[in-house]
Design a protein around this motif. Structure first.
Motif, mmCIF file in Angstrom:
data_model
loop_
_atom_site.group_PDB
_atom_site.id
_atom_site.type_symbol
_atom_site.label_atom_id
_atom_site.label_comp_id
_atom_site.label_asym_id
_atom_site.label_seq_id
_atom_site.Cartn_x
_atom_site.Cartn_y
_atom_site.Cartn_z
ATOM 1 N N LYS A 142 0.837 -1.197 0.000
ATOM 2 C CA LYS A 142 0.000 0.000 0.000
ATOM 3 C C LYS A 142 0.874 1.249 0.000
ATOM 4 C CE LYS A 142 -3.373 -0.631 2.864
ATOM 5 N NZ LYS A 142 -4.032 -0.514 4.181
ATOM 6 N N ARG A 202 0.489 8.859 12.991
ATOM 7 C CA ARG A 202 -0.734 8.287 12.417
ATOM 8 C C ARG A 202 -1.962 8.734 13.228
ATOM 9 N NH1 ARG A 202 -3.788 5.050 9.722
ATOM 10 N NH2 ARG A 202 -5.501 4.318 10.947
ATOM 11 N N ARG A 204 -4.972 10.830 11.805
ATOM 12 C CA ARG A 204 -6.289 10.204 11.872
ATOM 13 C C ARG A 204 -7.303 11.185 12.498
ATOM 14 N NH1 ARG A 204 -9.734 6.035 10.238
ATOM 15 N NH2 ARG A 204 -11.492 6.403 11.575
ATOM 16 N N ARG A 212 -2.890 -5.339 5.609
ATOM 17 C CA ARG A 212 -2.169 -4.944 6.817
ATOM 18 C C ARG A 212 -0.805 -5.610 6.790
ATOM 19 N NH1 ARG A 212 -5.557 -1.960 6.910
ATOM 20 N NH2 ARG A 212 -7.259 -1.561 8.338
ATOM 21 N N CYS A 258 -12.932 3.614 7.627
ATOM 22 C CA CYS A 258 -13.028 4.791 6.761
ATOM 23 C C CYS A 258 -13.652 5.981 7.488
ATOM 24 C CB CYS A 258 -13.860 4.458 5.534
ATOM 25 S SG CYS A 258 -14.070 5.869 4.445
ATOM 26 N N VAL A 291 -19.579 9.863 2.484
ATOM 27 C CA VAL A 291 -19.898 9.010 1.336
ATOM 28 C C VAL A 291 -21.393 8.714 1.319
ATOM 29 C CG1 VAL A 291 -19.662 6.680 0.390
ATOM 30 C CG2 VAL A 291 -17.643 7.901 1.203
HETATM 31 C C1 HEM Z 1 -17.591 4.083 -1.419
HETATM 32 C C2 HEM Z 1 -16.717 4.903 -0.887
HETATM 33 C C3 HEM Z 1 -15.657 4.503 0.085
HETATM 34 C C4 HEM Z 1 -15.358 3.279 0.596
HETATM 35 C C5 HEM Z 1 -16.048 1.948 0.306
HETATM 36 C C6 HEM Z 1 -14.252 3.450 1.502
HETATM 37 C C7 HEM Z 1 -13.654 2.431 2.188
HETATM 38 C C8 HEM Z 1 -12.500 2.568 2.936
HETATM 39 C C9 HEM Z 1 -11.753 1.484 3.471
HETATM 40 C C10 HEM Z 1 -12.083 0.012 3.287
HETATM 41 C C11 HEM Z 1 -10.700 2.021 4.126
HETATM 42 C C12 HEM Z 1 -9.601 1.257 4.857
HETATM 43 C C13 HEM Z 1 -8.535 0.974 3.871
HETATM 44 C C14 HEM Z 1 -7.408 0.163 4.439
HETATM 45 O O1 HEM Z 1 -7.402 -0.166 5.614
HETATM 46 O O2 HEM Z 1 -6.493 -0.142 3.671
HETATM 47 C C15 HEM Z 1 -10.782 3.447 4.012
HETATM 48 C C16 HEM Z 1 -9.891 4.330 4.561
HETATM 49 C C17 HEM Z 1 -9.985 5.695 4.419
HETATM 50 N N1 HEM Z 1 -10.967 6.393 3.761
HETATM 51 FE FE1 HEM Z 1 -12.507 5.605 2.755
HETATM 52 N N2 HEM Z 1 -13.890 4.768 1.539
HETATM 53 C C18 HEM Z 1 -14.723 5.451 0.697
HETATM 54 C C19 HEM Z 1 -14.697 6.794 0.436
HETATM 55 C C20 HEM Z 1 -13.971 7.716 1.145
HETATM 56 C C21 HEM Z 1 -14.068 9.136 0.983
HETATM 57 C C22 HEM Z 1 -15.020 9.855 0.023
HETATM 58 C C23 HEM Z 1 -13.160 9.698 1.830
HETATM 59 C C24 HEM Z 1 -12.857 11.156 2.086
HETATM 60 C C25 HEM Z 1 -13.560 12.171 1.648
HETATM 61 C C26 HEM Z 1 -12.475 8.619 2.500
HETATM 62 C C27 HEM Z 1 -11.459 8.775 3.414
HETATM 63 C C28 HEM Z 1 -10.712 7.729 3.896
HETATM 64 C C29 HEM Z 1 -9.501 7.913 4.675
HETATM 65 C C30 HEM Z 1 -8.860 9.249 5.071
HETATM 66 C C31 HEM Z 1 -9.036 6.632 4.998
HETATM 67 C C32 HEM Z 1 -7.800 6.275 5.805
HETATM 68 C C33 HEM Z 1 -8.182 6.038 7.243
HETATM 69 C C34 HEM Z 1 -7.032 5.657 8.140
HETATM 70 O O3 HEM Z 1 -5.954 5.309 7.641
HETATM 71 O O4 HEM Z 1 -7.222 5.708 9.356
HETATM 72 N N3 HEM Z 1 -12.996 7.440 2.065
HETATM 73 N N4 HEM Z 1 -11.895 3.761 3.266
#
Ligand code: HEM
Length: 510
Positions: free
Chosen positions: A226, A247, A251, A426, A464, A470
């Motif tokens: 990643k 982090r 966060r 992870r 997320c 979303v």
């Molecule tokens: C259908 C839309 C979305 C889905 C299904 C989704 C799903 C996810 C998932 C599964 C992760 C974890 C990824 C991982 O652990 O590798 C994640 C992390 C994240 N998402 Fe989303 N996401 C979506 C849209 C968005 C949007 C629109 C934003 C911001 C405007 C966003 C911001 C973030 C951020 C900042 C993280 C990192 C969180 C962290 O590292 O603590 N996501 N998302």
């Protein structure tokens, strides 16, 4: 406790009973993780100090005396799986053997000439003996039927041809069938897969193992692949930040800015404007919906002035295309610089009613690098468009109130059936034990989201933080489309392949 066999590696806990000035750094602190090689009368201990490890070279049991500085240590077996370590006559530590260790770095016979270092038989797992350890044939099938379709579709930027092939081959059903069979064969798993040049990969297959992976402190979201991928366009993103303290700061910042209540009204207006540009009669296909959705994303994230900056999206797509190859391709500096400059220009306006505006009002330590979080917001909005488009296919031709609850349910069902994050990765930060088998720090853990369909937004500390935004945006998109239009899917819905999904629309009768 499995049967103890000569030559095998075991994980163990070293409990230090007293803290005399030992002069042995590895014995100075409380309980320590260790690896032990049991070899007849003489065995060896390695204290795991972080990823490197620290060999104590302590020959066990008794008889052999180890000189470490001025200290003479001996070891004595107390029970089948507990050994006492003595300094002179004083018992200073207990070593409790736990489980057979698989994949742990072995003692290095080159660097140490102790007789016990020569194993009495090669350290190889006997095929099929260890639960979860996949055979070469199973490993090959996992590569072909689970990993390959994910890579072909494009992890960071979907490729139309890859998605089409995956849909035609019913790749997700095949992958799920294989994983279900392996789960049965390996008694619930998880699967332990040896990947050449990478080490061990763990594939959790039960709710409990997935929960442990997503919640456990010994798993970092900043996994190697990643970091390689997202490093192409967002080096400072929280998701690939390894340092736990930084982090946590990043966060908290993301959570604060992405709170949906802060720009909820503005989101409604922006969505309504852009959906109004779509036809109310005729056909709507992906390219025009996608373009409209990107206008929504740019307006919500960067402000209305960014509405028509298609060049920004093109540059990001180019970088995301590279990101599909993770660290296998070099980073482009030209496209990255151009993307960065355009992005910063938009952010610097800090337009009210956009995330850029909220960002500017949210206090943060400079180390957080607030602007460095924005590429993830833009990039992730793309997934919201895909999810909404497929949810529209679930709703098309159906009677029912298009209220928030029903639209939400359709979205969640779309994400459950066709997750937009194909795998949640992870890396382990410490040796982790899975049903008696230990894998070393730095191993990959991969949650296959088509198989584990309960975590579309992940869970635990990296869940997320954009979920609320979303759901707000995507339900509004659906509501606006359906308010004015009656919608029907053209042909048989190719749902995994959102690129080819098309609808006929006509004005809704009132
Ligand atoms: C259908 C839309 C979305 C889905 C299904 C989704 C799903 C996810 C998932 C599964 C992760 C974890 C990824 C991982 O652990 O590798 C994640 C992390 C994240 N998402 Fe989303 N996401 C979506 C849209 C968005 C949007 C629109 C934003 C911001 C405007 C966003 C911001 C973030 C951020 C900042 C993280 C990192 C969180 C962290 O590292 O603590 N996501 N998302």
């Amino acid at each position: 406790m499995p049967t103890i066999t000569q030559g095998d590696l075991f994980t163990a806990t070293l409990e230090v009973l007293e803290h005399p000035p030992l002069g042995v750094p590895a014995l100075d602190a409380g309980p320590r993780e260790a690896v032990v090689r049991l070899a007849g009368q003489k065995s060896l201990v390695r204290i795991l100090d972080g990823a490197e490890g620290h060999d104590l070279d302590l020959a066990l049991p008794g008889g052999y005396r180890h000189r470490h500085g001025k200290l003479r240590l001996t070891a004595h077996r107390l029970t089948r799986d507990v050994l006492a370590i003595k300094a002179g006559e004083r018992r200073i530590a207990l070593l409790r053997l736990r489980d057979r260790a698989v994949g742990m770095p072995d003692f290095d016979p080159e660097g140490n000439h102790h007789p016990a270092l020569r194993p009495t038989r090669p350290l190889r797992m006997r095929r099929g003996r260890t639960l979860g350890r996949t055979s070469p044939w199973e490993t090959l099938r996992l590569a072909a039927e689970v990993a390959l379709p994910i890579v072909v579709q494009g992890v960071i930027l979907r490729r139309p041809l890859g998605v089409r092939l995956a849909a035609m081959a019913r790749a997700d059903q095949r992958a799920n069938r294989l994983l279900a069979r392996l789960r049965e064969r390996h008694d619930g798993g998880p699967l332990l897969v040896r990947i050449p040049l990478r080490g061990w990969a763990v594939i959790p297959l039960t709710g409990d193992d997935v929960r442990r992976t997503l919640h456990g402190a010994e798993f970092t979201p900043a996994n190697r692949e990643k970091q390689g991928a997202l490093g192409h366009f967002e080096l400072d993103a929280v998701l690939i930040t390894r340092d736990p303290e930084l982090r946590a700061q990043r966060r908290a910042f993301n959570e604060e800015v992405l709170r949906p209540d802060r720009i909820a009204e503005a989101v409604r207006t922006k969505v309504a404007d852009e959906v109004a540009t779509l036809p109310t009669r005729g056909v709507i296909s992906w390219p025009e919906f996608h373009a409209a959705h990107w206008r929504i994303a740019r307006r919500v994230v960067l402000g209305d002035s960014a509405r028509d900056d298609e060049q920004l999206t093109l540059l990001l797509d180019r970088l995301r295309g590279d990101a599909n190859w993770s660290y296998l391709v070099a980073r482009r500096t030209d496209a990255r610089g151009a993307f960065q400059r355009r992005l910063e220009a938009h952010l610097s306006r800090a337009e009210e009613d956009s995330l850029a505006g909220v960002l500017a009002q949210t206090r943060a330590d400079p180390a957080v690098h607030p602007e460095g979080q924005a590429p993830q917001w833009l990039f992730a909005y793309d997934a919201a468009g895909i999810a909404a488009w497929r949810a529209l296919a679930l709703l098309a031709g159906q009677e029912g109130p298009n209220d928030a609850e029903r639209l939400r349910a359709a979205l969640l069902e779309s994400l459950r059936r066709w997750p937009t994050t194909l795998a949640i990765l992870r890396d382990t930060t410490a040796p982790t034990t899975w049903r008696g088998v230990t894998v070393p720090a730095g191993s990959m853990v991969a949650v296959v989201t088509s198989f584990i369909d309960q975590v579309p937004f992940s869970d635990g500390p990296a869940r997320c933080p954009g979920e609320g935004l979303v759901m707000l945006t995507a339900t509004r998109v659906l509501e606006e489309i359906l308010r004015e239009r009656e919608v029907r899917v053209i042909g048989k819905p190719p749902l995994l392949d959102h690129f080819r999904l098309r609808f006929t629309v006509r004005p809704r009768e009132r």
